[in-house]
Design an enzyme around this catalytic site. Structure first.
Site, mmCIF file in Angstrom:
data_model
loop_
_atom_site.group_PDB
_atom_site.id
_atom_site.type_symbol
_atom_site.label_atom_id
_atom_site.label_comp_id
_atom_site.label_asym_id
_atom_site.label_seq_id
_atom_site.Cartn_x
_atom_site.Cartn_y
_atom_site.Cartn_z
ATOM 1 N N LYS A 1 -2.258 6.579 -8.128
ATOM 2 C CA LYS A 1 -2.580 5.444 -9.042
ATOM 3 C C LYS A 1 -4.148 4.939 -8.851
ATOM 4 C CE LYS A 1 1.902 3.589 -9.845
ATOM 5 N NZ LYS A 1 2.936 2.346 -9.662
ATOM 6 N N GLY A 2 -4.362 4.964 -7.468
ATOM 7 C CA GLY A 2 -5.371 4.289 -6.899
ATOM 8 C C GLY A 2 -6.817 4.512 -7.478
ATOM 9 N N GLU B 1 -10.684 10.678 -5.718
ATOM 10 C CA GLU B 1 -9.536 9.952 -5.017
ATOM 11 C C GLU B 1 -10.250 8.649 -4.697
ATOM 12 O OE1 GLU B 1 -7.027 9.705 -3.492
ATOM 13 O OE2 GLU B 1 -6.621 11.468 -2.356
ATOM 14 N N ASP C 1 -9.052 8.371 4.140
ATOM 15 C CA ASP C 1 -8.809 7.742 5.277
ATOM 16 C C ASP C 1 -8.534 8.924 6.541
ATOM 17 O OD1 ASP C 1 -7.979 5.863 6.981
ATOM 18 O OD2 ASP C 1 -6.157 5.304 6.342
ATOM 19 N N LYS D 1 -13.509 6.294 4.378
ATOM 20 C CA LYS D 1 -13.084 5.419 5.431
ATOM 21 C C LYS D 1 -13.114 6.477 6.986
ATOM 22 C CE LYS D 1 -9.222 2.642 5.569
ATOM 23 N NZ LYS D 1 -8.153 1.965 5.019
ATOM 24 N N PHE E 1 -8.302 -2.674 5.747
ATOM 25 C CA PHE E 1 -7.648 -2.554 4.462
ATOM 26 C C PHE E 1 -8.012 -3.196 3.270
ATOM 27 C CE2 PHE E 1 -3.912 -2.273 1.828
ATOM 28 C CZ PHE E 1 -3.474 -1.159 2.218
ATOM 29 N N ASP F 1 -4.133 -0.901 -4.005
ATOM 30 C CA ASP F 1 -3.258 -1.683 -3.944
ATOM 31 C C ASP F 1 -2.740 -2.030 -2.407
ATOM 32 O OD1 ASP F 1 -1.615 0.884 -3.379
ATOM 33 O OD2 ASP F 1 0.212 -0.112 -3.726
ATOM 34 N N ARG G 1 -4.083 -4.092 -7.890
ATOM 35 C CA ARG G 1 -4.711 -3.428 -8.532
ATOM 36 C C ARG G 1 -5.699 -3.658 -9.550
ATOM 37 N NH1 ARG G 1 -2.716 1.756 -6.669
ATOM 38 N NH2 ARG G 1 -0.389 1.960 -6.440
HETATM 39 P P1 IMP Z 1 -5.197 9.671 3.765
HETATM 40 O O1 IMP Z 1 -6.587 10.005 3.927
HETATM 41 O O2 IMP Z 1 -4.334 10.985 3.656
HETATM 42 O O3 IMP Z 1 -4.930 9.011 5.030
HETATM 43 O O4 IMP Z 1 -4.798 8.696 2.844
HETATM 44 C C1 IMP Z 1 -5.367 7.708 1.949
HETATM 45 C C2 IMP Z 1 -4.691 7.282 1.072
HETATM 46 O O5 IMP Z 1 -3.764 6.246 1.654
HETATM 47 C C3 IMP Z 1 -5.440 6.801 -0.036
HETATM 48 O O6 IMP Z 1 -5.488 7.422 -1.271
HETATM 49 C C4 IMP Z 1 -4.727 5.507 -0.443
HETATM 50 O O7 IMP Z 1 -3.652 5.614 -1.214
HETATM 51 C C5 IMP Z 1 -4.190 5.144 1.155
HETATM 52 N N1 IMP Z 1 -4.916 4.063 1.723
HETATM 53 C C6 IMP Z 1 -5.826 4.222 2.866
HETATM 54 N N2 IMP Z 1 -6.147 3.250 2.960
HETATM 55 C C7 IMP Z 1 -6.155 2.129 2.124
HETATM 56 C C8 IMP Z 1 -6.607 0.810 1.961
HETATM 57 O O8 IMP Z 1 -7.303 0.402 2.921
HETATM 58 N N3 IMP Z 1 -6.359 0.272 0.952
HETATM 59 C C9 IMP Z 1 -5.296 0.802 0.204
HETATM 60 N N4 IMP Z 1 -4.866 2.267 0.116
HETATM 61 C C10 IMP Z 1 -5.295 3.051 1.226
HETATM 62 MG MG MG Z 2 -4.235 7.522 -2.738
#
Ligand code: IMP
Ligand code: MG
Length: 182
Positions: A44-45, A100, A104, A132, A153, A160, A166
């Site tokens: 959803k983000g 996206e 992260d 990030k 965060f 969210d 959101r």
């Molecule tokens: P990754 O890159 O697979 O670790 O995942 C990224 C996902 O983790 C993002 O699409 C978000 O849904 C969630 N996420 C990572 N950091 C944050 C944050 O600071 N706030 C909210 N969601 C986060």
């Molecule tokens: Mg996500």
């Protein structure tokens, strides 16, 4: 960073977000002009970022939505990713641009890039609202990003914490005390 709402500290204002999205859209327009493009919003983000960005497009893509979740608790995150809503269009012979919210560790981005490559896309790229960098585990290429930061965060503007915040129009960082009292 200077002003606060409760225990949320403002990181990016609506003006900064709008400005960076316009700059991003200019780069996207330059790359995809005249091409057969599908833009995919990762729910959803990314919903606000996506909606605000597509308004600036000078090409006419097909639009669709996908949803993935990672399972395992957040403390013992095992990076298993589950597709919970698939796209409903064909991406055969299309240039795919994935939207996206945050990259992260890089696991979700990697999963999505492979998923669309395996489904016959001509090429697949990623646009992310936030890049990030400190917790990156997979060296994934981020083609377009609005903001780059090391850590923290963040919530608001689609992002969210436990399905909250959101709706906020700006991006805030969440202080540890709120997370710990929930
Ligand atoms: P990754 O890159 O697979 O670790 O995942 C990224 C996902 O983790 C993002 O699409 C978000 O849904 C969630 N996420 C990572 N950091 C944050 C944050 O600071 N706030 C909210 N969601 C986060
Ligand atoms: Mg996500």
């Amino acid at each position: 960073m200077s002003s606060t709402t409760g225990s949320l500290s403002l990181v990016y204002s609506t003006q900064e977000i709008a400005h960076n999205i316009e700059e991003l859209a200019t780069k996207i327009n330059a790359l995809y002009q005249g091409k057969n493009v599908a833009v995919i919003c990762v729910l959803k983000g990314a919903f606000m970022f996506f909606a605000d960005c597509v308004k600036h497009f000078t090409f006419s893509p097909t639009i669709d939505f996908i949803r993935i979740t990672s399972y395992g608790s957040s403390s013992t995150r095992n990076n298993d990713i589950l597709l919970t809503k698939d796209i409903e269009i064909s991406i055969q012979n299309k240039h795919v641009l994935i939207f996206e919210d945050i990259v992260d560790t890089g696991h979700s981005a990697q999963f999505l890039l492979e998923y669309f490559r395996n489904r016959g896309a001509l090429d697949v790229k990623i646009a992310t609202l936030l890049n990030k960098t400190n917790r990156r585990e997979i060296d994934v290429t981020i083609h377009f990003s609005c903001f780059t930061l090391e850590d923290g965060f963040l919530v608001g503007y689609g992002l969210d914490y436990a399905e909250k915040y959101r709706e906020l129009p700006c991006i805030y960082s969440m202080n540890e005390d709120i997370k710990n009292t929930r």
